[in-house]
Write an enzyme that holds these catalytic residues in place. Structure first.
Site, PDB file in Angstrom:
ATOM      1  N   ASP A  76      15.282  54.368  20.641  1.00  0.00           N
ATOM      2  CA  ASP A  76      14.054  54.821  21.296  1.00  0.00           C
ATOM      3  C   ASP A  76      13.431  55.998  20.545  1.00  0.00           C
ATOM      4  O   ASP A  76      14.061  56.616  19.684  1.00  0.00           O
ATOM      5  CB  ASP A  76      14.315  55.192  22.767  1.00  0.00           C
ATOM      6  CG  ASP A  76      15.643  55.912  22.983  1.00  0.00           C
ATOM      7  OD1 ASP A  76      16.195  56.455  22.006  1.00  0.00           O
ATOM      8  OD2 ASP A  76      16.125  55.930  24.118  1.00  0.00           O
ATOM      9  N   ASN A 145      20.960  58.557  35.595  1.00  0.00           N
ATOM     10  CA  ASN A 145      20.464  57.534  36.525  1.00  0.00           C
ATOM     11  C   ASN A 145      20.854  56.129  36.066  1.00  0.00           C
ATOM     12  O   ASN A 145      20.398  55.143  36.627  1.00  0.00           O
ATOM     13  CB  ASN A 145      18.934  57.642  36.674  1.00  0.00           C
ATOM     14  CG  ASN A 145      18.203  57.378  35.358  1.00  0.00           C
ATOM     15  OD1 ASN A 145      18.830  57.085  34.335  1.00  0.00           O
ATOM     16  ND2 ASN A 145      16.881  57.464  35.378  1.00  0.00           N
ATOM     17  N   HIS A 147      20.262  54.826  33.000  1.00  0.00           N
ATOM     18  CA  HIS A 147      19.414  54.201  31.976  1.00  0.00           C
ATOM     19  C   HIS A 147      20.200  53.986  30.677  1.00  0.00           C
ATOM     20  O   HIS A 147      21.158  54.695  30.382  1.00  0.00           O
ATOM     21  CB  HIS A 147      18.109  54.978  31.746  1.00  0.00           C
ATOM     22  CG  HIS A 147      18.226  56.277  31.021  1.00  0.00           C
ATOM     23  ND1 HIS A 147      17.350  57.318  31.221  1.00  0.00           N
ATOM     24  CD2 HIS A 147      19.089  56.736  30.072  1.00  0.00           C
ATOM     25  CE1 HIS A 147      17.663  58.332  30.441  1.00  0.00           C
ATOM     26  NE2 HIS A 147      18.723  57.999  29.730  1.00  0.00           N
ATOM     27  N   GLU A 152      14.621  52.594  32.160  1.00  0.00           N
ATOM     28  CA  GLU A 152      14.923  53.299  33.397  1.00  0.00           C
ATOM     29  C   GLU A 152      15.285  52.288  34.486  1.00  0.00           C
ATOM     30  O   GLU A 152      15.058  51.084  34.324  1.00  0.00           O
ATOM     31  CB  GLU A 152      13.693  54.135  33.817  1.00  0.00           C
ATOM     32  CG  GLU A 152      13.269  55.196  32.785  1.00  0.00           C
ATOM     33  CD  GLU A 152      14.225  56.398  32.693  1.00  0.00           C
ATOM     34  OE1 GLU A 152      15.369  56.309  33.203  1.00  0.00           O
ATOM     35  OE2 GLU A 152      13.823  57.420  32.104  1.00  0.00           O
TER      36      GLU A 152
HETATM   37  C1  F6R Z   1      18.987  58.323  23.510  1.00  0.00           C
HETATM   38  C2  F6R Z   1      18.976  57.395  24.645  1.00  0.00           C
HETATM   39  C3  F6R Z   1      19.362  57.829  26.009  1.00  0.00           C
HETATM   40  C4  F6R Z   1      20.590  58.731  26.051  1.00  0.00           C
HETATM   41  C5  F6R Z   1      20.934  59.112  27.474  1.00  0.00           C
HETATM   42  C6  F6R Z   1      22.130  60.066  27.544  1.00  0.00           C
HETATM   43  O1  F6R Z   1      18.581  57.666  22.330  1.00  0.00           O
HETATM   44  O2  F6R Z   1      18.624  56.285  24.459  1.00  0.00           O
HETATM   45  O3  F6R Z   1      19.591  56.688  26.808  1.00  0.00           O
HETATM   46  O4  F6R Z   1      21.668  58.053  25.458  1.00  0.00           O
HETATM   47  O5  F6R Z   1      19.840  59.742  28.081  1.00  0.00           O
HETATM   48  O6  F6R Z   1      21.787  61.259  26.933  1.00  0.00           O
HETATM   49  P1  F6R Z   1      22.888  62.368  26.590  1.00  0.00           P
HETATM   50  O7  F6R Z   1      23.765  61.764  25.565  1.00  0.00           O
HETATM   51  O8  F6R Z   1      22.094  63.531  26.064  1.00  0.00           O
HETATM   52  O9  F6R Z   1      23.604  62.659  27.855  1.00  0.00           O
END
Ligand code: F6R
Length: 252
Positions: A76, A145, A147, A152
């Site tokens: 992303d 959450n 995702h 989401e």
């Molecule tokens: C990042 C991504 C997100 C993160 C997720 C967890 O490229 O796609 O889905 O993997 O928000 O983030 P952290 O690792 O910061 O807890």
């Protein structure tokens, strides 16, 4: 590392983040030795993969692994940040991995965010993944959450790469990377859940207490399609690596 019994997605409890990182670095090193000329990696940003990237950099510096022919596709990218912005995911990847190993810019891909016809650009990006033969090894973190990528809750399990609105909880969680919460973009482009499910192997890192609740809901609950992480129940080679704090909700 202990395999937890009776989980709908294979799940390993690790004694430390370092042990999960070493395990995944071993797996990747083996793949790189097997397929030095055509390995395709799917990569994530955020806190979860930082230690793994550091371990890969260390192995590169010690000449264990070579990325000359590896191609990468990131999950992303935010929309609305200028090129080179310090918190763009392109910058994050450059700082933690791309500039520290021999991964040239032509071999690293982040989703398109600026094209006038964004739908067409997203489709072309998917076609580019397919033209390489598809992603061999996909790394994921998980949002508090549930995702995956920026898919989401409520995202369709067959969704493809597209523009999305970020959930407020995601913007709050990511505000730590920006000078102020207002600066966190409201939109991003993410690989779809359907795109992620096509990767040949999927590996998820989830560390710390903020992940405990959603992991309990996924690993002890029903197959609920409103939690994106549940999509991995449908994947033949997915695995989660979680630490004690993230596993706190699984007891009893
Ligand atoms: C990042 C991504 C997100 C993160 C997720 C967890 O490229 O796609 O889905 O993997 O928000 O983030 P952290 O690792 O910061 O807890």
């Amino acid at each position: 590392m202990q395999r937890l019994p009776d989980t709908p997605i294979p799940t390993y409890l690790v004694e430390s983040q370092a042990s999960a990182n070493a395990h995944l670095a071993d797996e990747l090193s083996a793949l790189l030795k097997e397929r030095p000329r055509d390995l395709i990696l799917g990569l994530a940003t955020g806190s979860s993969p930082v230690g793994l990237y550091a371990e890969l950099v260390r192995r590169f510096e010690e000449d264990w692994i070579d990325f000359s022919f590896v191609k990468t596709f990131n999950l992303d990218e935010y929309r609305g940040l200028p090129s080179g912005h310090p918190t763009s995911y392109r910058t994050f990847m450059a700082e933690h991995l791309f500039s520290k190993v021999n991964l040239g810019p032509r071999n690293t891909h982040l989703p398109p965010t600026k094209a006038e016809d964004l739908d067409a650009a997203c489709q072309a990006w998917e076609e580019e993944i397919q033209a390489t033969g598809g992603i061999d090894w996909q790394l994921l973190g998980v949002g508090r959450n549930g995702h995956i990528g920026f898919n989401e809750p409520g995202s369709a399990f067959d969704s493809r790469t597209r523009k999305v609105e970020l959930a407020e909880s995601t913007r709050e969680a990511n505000a730590r990377f920006f000078d102020s919460g207002d600066e966190v973009p409201t939109e991003a482009v993410t690989m779809g859940i359907g795109t992620i499910l096509e990767a040949k192997r999927v590996r998820v890192l989830a560390f710390g207490p903020t992940k405990a609740d959603v992991l309990a809901r996924v690993l002890r609950g029903e197959d609920d399609e409103s939690i994106p992480l549940n999509a991995l129940r449908r994947h033949p080679d997915a695995a989660l690596f979680i630490d004690e704090a993230a596993a706190a909700g699984l007891r009893g």
